[in-house]
Design a protein around this motif. Sequence first.
Motif, PDB file in Angstrom:
ATOM      1  N   ASP A  15       0.807  -1.219   0.000  1.00 31.72           N
ATOM      2  CA  ASP A  15       0.000   0.000   0.000  1.00 31.72           C
ATOM      3  C   ASP A  15       0.841   1.270   0.000  1.00 31.72           C
ATOM      4  O   ASP A  15       0.333   2.344  -0.320  1.00 31.72           O
ATOM      5  CB  ASP A  15      -0.927   0.026   1.226  1.00 31.72           C
ATOM      6  N   ARG A  16       2.117   1.164   0.373  1.00 31.77           N
ATOM      7  CA  ARG A  16       2.967   2.358   0.478  1.00 31.77           C
ATOM      8  C   ARG A  16       3.693   2.582  -0.837  1.00 31.77           C
ATOM      9  O   ARG A  16       4.528   1.787  -1.250  1.00 31.77           O
ATOM     10  CB  ARG A  16       3.969   2.184   1.618  1.00 31.77           C
ATOM     11  N   VAL A  17       3.351   3.667  -1.519  1.00 33.55           N
ATOM     12  CA  VAL A  17       3.953   3.986  -2.805  1.00 33.55           C
ATOM     13  C   VAL A  17       5.197   4.846  -2.577  1.00 33.55           C
ATOM     14  O   VAL A  17       5.140   5.875  -1.892  1.00 33.55           O
ATOM     15  CB  VAL A  17       2.960   4.728  -3.717  1.00 33.55           C
ATOM     16  N   VAL A  18       6.332   4.421  -3.118  1.00 32.96           N
ATOM     17  CA  VAL A  18       7.585   5.150  -2.965  1.00 32.96           C
ATOM     18  C   VAL A  18       7.537   6.426  -3.800  1.00 32.96           C
ATOM     19  O   VAL A  18       7.163   6.403  -4.976  1.00 32.96           O
ATOM     20  CB  VAL A  18       8.785   4.283  -3.397  1.00 32.96           C
ATOM     21  N   GLU A  19       7.902   7.541  -3.195  1.00 37.36           N
ATOM     22  CA  GLU A  19       7.974   8.817  -3.899  1.00 37.36           C
ATOM     23  C   GLU A  19       9.424   9.185  -4.165  1.00 37.36           C
ATOM     24  O   GLU A  19      10.343   8.633  -3.553  1.00 37.36           O
ATOM     25  CB  GLU A  19       7.295   9.912  -3.067  1.00 37.36           C
ATOM     26  N   GLN A  20       9.616  10.121  -5.114  1.00 33.85           N
ATOM     27  CA  GLN A  20      10.973  10.553  -5.450  1.00 33.85           C
ATOM     28  C   GLN A  20      11.683  11.087  -4.201  1.00 33.85           C
ATOM     29  O   GLN A  20      11.123  11.872  -3.445  1.00 33.85           O
ATOM     30  CB  GLN A  20      10.940  11.642  -6.511  1.00 33.85           C
ATOM     31  N   GLY A  21      12.915  10.638  -3.988  1.00 29.01           N
ATOM     32  CA  GLY A  21      13.689  11.083  -2.842  1.00 29.01           C
ATOM     33  C   GLY A  21      13.557  10.194  -1.630  1.00 29.01           C
ATOM     34  O   GLY A  21      14.262  10.406  -0.637  1.00 29.01           O
ATOM     35  N   GLU A  22      12.661   9.204  -1.674  1.00 30.49           N
ATOM     36  CA  GLU A  22      12.483   8.304  -0.541  1.00 30.49           C
ATOM     37  C   GLU A  22      13.292   7.026  -0.735  1.00 30.49           C
ATOM     38  O   GLU A  22      13.573   6.617  -1.861  1.00 30.49           O
ATOM     39  CB  GLU A  22      11.008   7.944  -0.368  1.00 30.49           C
ATOM     40  N   CYS A  23      13.610   6.392   0.381  1.00 28.09           N
ATOM     41  CA  CYS A  23      14.215   5.073   0.382  1.00 28.09           C
ATOM     42  C   CYS A  23      13.601   4.301   1.541  1.00 28.09           C
ATOM     43  O   CYS A  23      12.800   4.831   2.308  1.00 28.09           O
ATOM     44  CB  CYS A  23      15.728   5.156   0.505  1.00 28.09           C
ATOM     45  N   VAL A  24      13.978   3.044   1.692  1.00 26.73           N
ATOM     46  CA  VAL A  24      13.401   2.236   2.757  1.00 26.73           C
ATOM     47  C   VAL A  24      13.720   2.838   4.128  1.00 26.73           C
ATOM     48  O   VAL A  24      12.887   2.828   5.035  1.00 26.73           O
ATOM     49  CB  VAL A  24      13.897   0.785   2.659  1.00 26.73           C
ATOM     50  N   SER A  25      14.914   3.401   4.283  1.00 24.84           N
ATOM     51  CA  SER A  25      15.295   3.978   5.573  1.00 24.84           C
ATOM     52  C   SER A  25      14.412   5.153   5.946  1.00 24.84           C
ATOM     53  O   SER A  25      13.975   5.276   7.102  1.00 24.84           O
ATOM     54  CB  SER A  25      16.766   4.405   5.540  1.00 24.84           C
ATOM     55  N   SER A  26      14.156   6.053   5.008  1.00 24.68           N
ATOM     56  CA  SER A  26      13.328   7.221   5.315  1.00 24.68           C
ATOM     57  C   SER A  26      11.875   6.820   5.546  1.00 24.68           C
ATOM     58  O   SER A  26      11.195   7.370   6.412  1.00 24.68           O
ATOM     59  CB  SER A  26      13.426   8.257   4.195  1.00 24.68           C
ATOM     60  N   ILE A  27      11.396   5.836   4.781  1.00 21.53           N
ATOM     61  CA  ILE A  27      10.029   5.348   4.971  1.00 21.53           C
ATOM     62  C   ILE A  27       9.903   4.661   6.327  1.00 21.53           C
ATOM     63  O   ILE A  27       8.908   4.825   7.039  1.00 21.53           O
ATOM     64  CB  ILE A  27       9.643   4.403   3.821  1.00 21.53           C
ATOM     65  N   ALA A  28      10.936   3.909   6.710  1.00 23.83           N
ATOM     66  CA  ALA A  28      10.915   3.233   7.998  1.00 23.83           C
ATOM     67  C   ALA A  28      10.912   4.233   9.150  1.00 23.83           C
ATOM     68  O   ALA A  28      10.218   4.040  10.157  1.00 23.83           O
ATOM     69  CB  ALA A  28      12.117   2.296   8.115  1.00 23.83           C
TER      70      ALA A  28
END
Length: 225
Positions: A15-28
């Motif tokens: 459900d979580r769509v990655v946006e420009q500038g994001e990575c797994v670390s920032s999403i976490a």
Amino acid sequence: MPENFDKTHPMGSGDRVVEQGECVSSIAADAHLPWKRIWNDPANSDLKAEFKDPNNPLPRDRLTIPDVATADFSKPTDASHTFTTVIDPVKLRLRLIAGDVAFSDQPFTLTIAGADAITGTTDSNGLIDVKIPPDAMTGTLQVGTTPHDDFIVLQFGSLNPVEVLTGVQQRLMNLGIDCGPAGDDGIYGHRTQHALLAFQNKMTLEPTGKPDDDTRDALKREHGC
């Protein structure tokens, strides 16, 4: 028809769509979870198999975010208590070169909003290797110690994986090899082909002019990530 060197994207079904500038670390960090909890979740195995690096999902890829684990604590009610969430920092590796000349043994200051300034010295290959907050999006890097020294604006998370053509183009341009006016457009045209040939000749690789596996591996090594 132009050749396609990229695999099918977007990938993933979460459900979580990655946006420009994001990575797994920032999403976490945003989800208050350790990044390994997300990256190692079986539902994200296709992305992990594709990129191997949690910094590499592309915009529009989809991640599954597992539920936050809960725990019960027994504390007296007549006192105040502090609970701390530990979020792992991420590593920034950046090599500073001008042409074939590395910025060796140069002092630097990295400034990121909301965090203490990071100071250090590049190594003999011009490499900076530091830890930064996982939710950092931009920063300013000063190299040298005088007001006339270089200031570089950094966009964290904007480097696409080397497995896709835009990531190949970005690394070539960062190494000073021109891919044409459009730069990282993801189109395999004559300028990108010539840039690849120039890099392959420099690294004594087979001059195919295409982003084959050996060329991608050499690009990642030379670029530092």
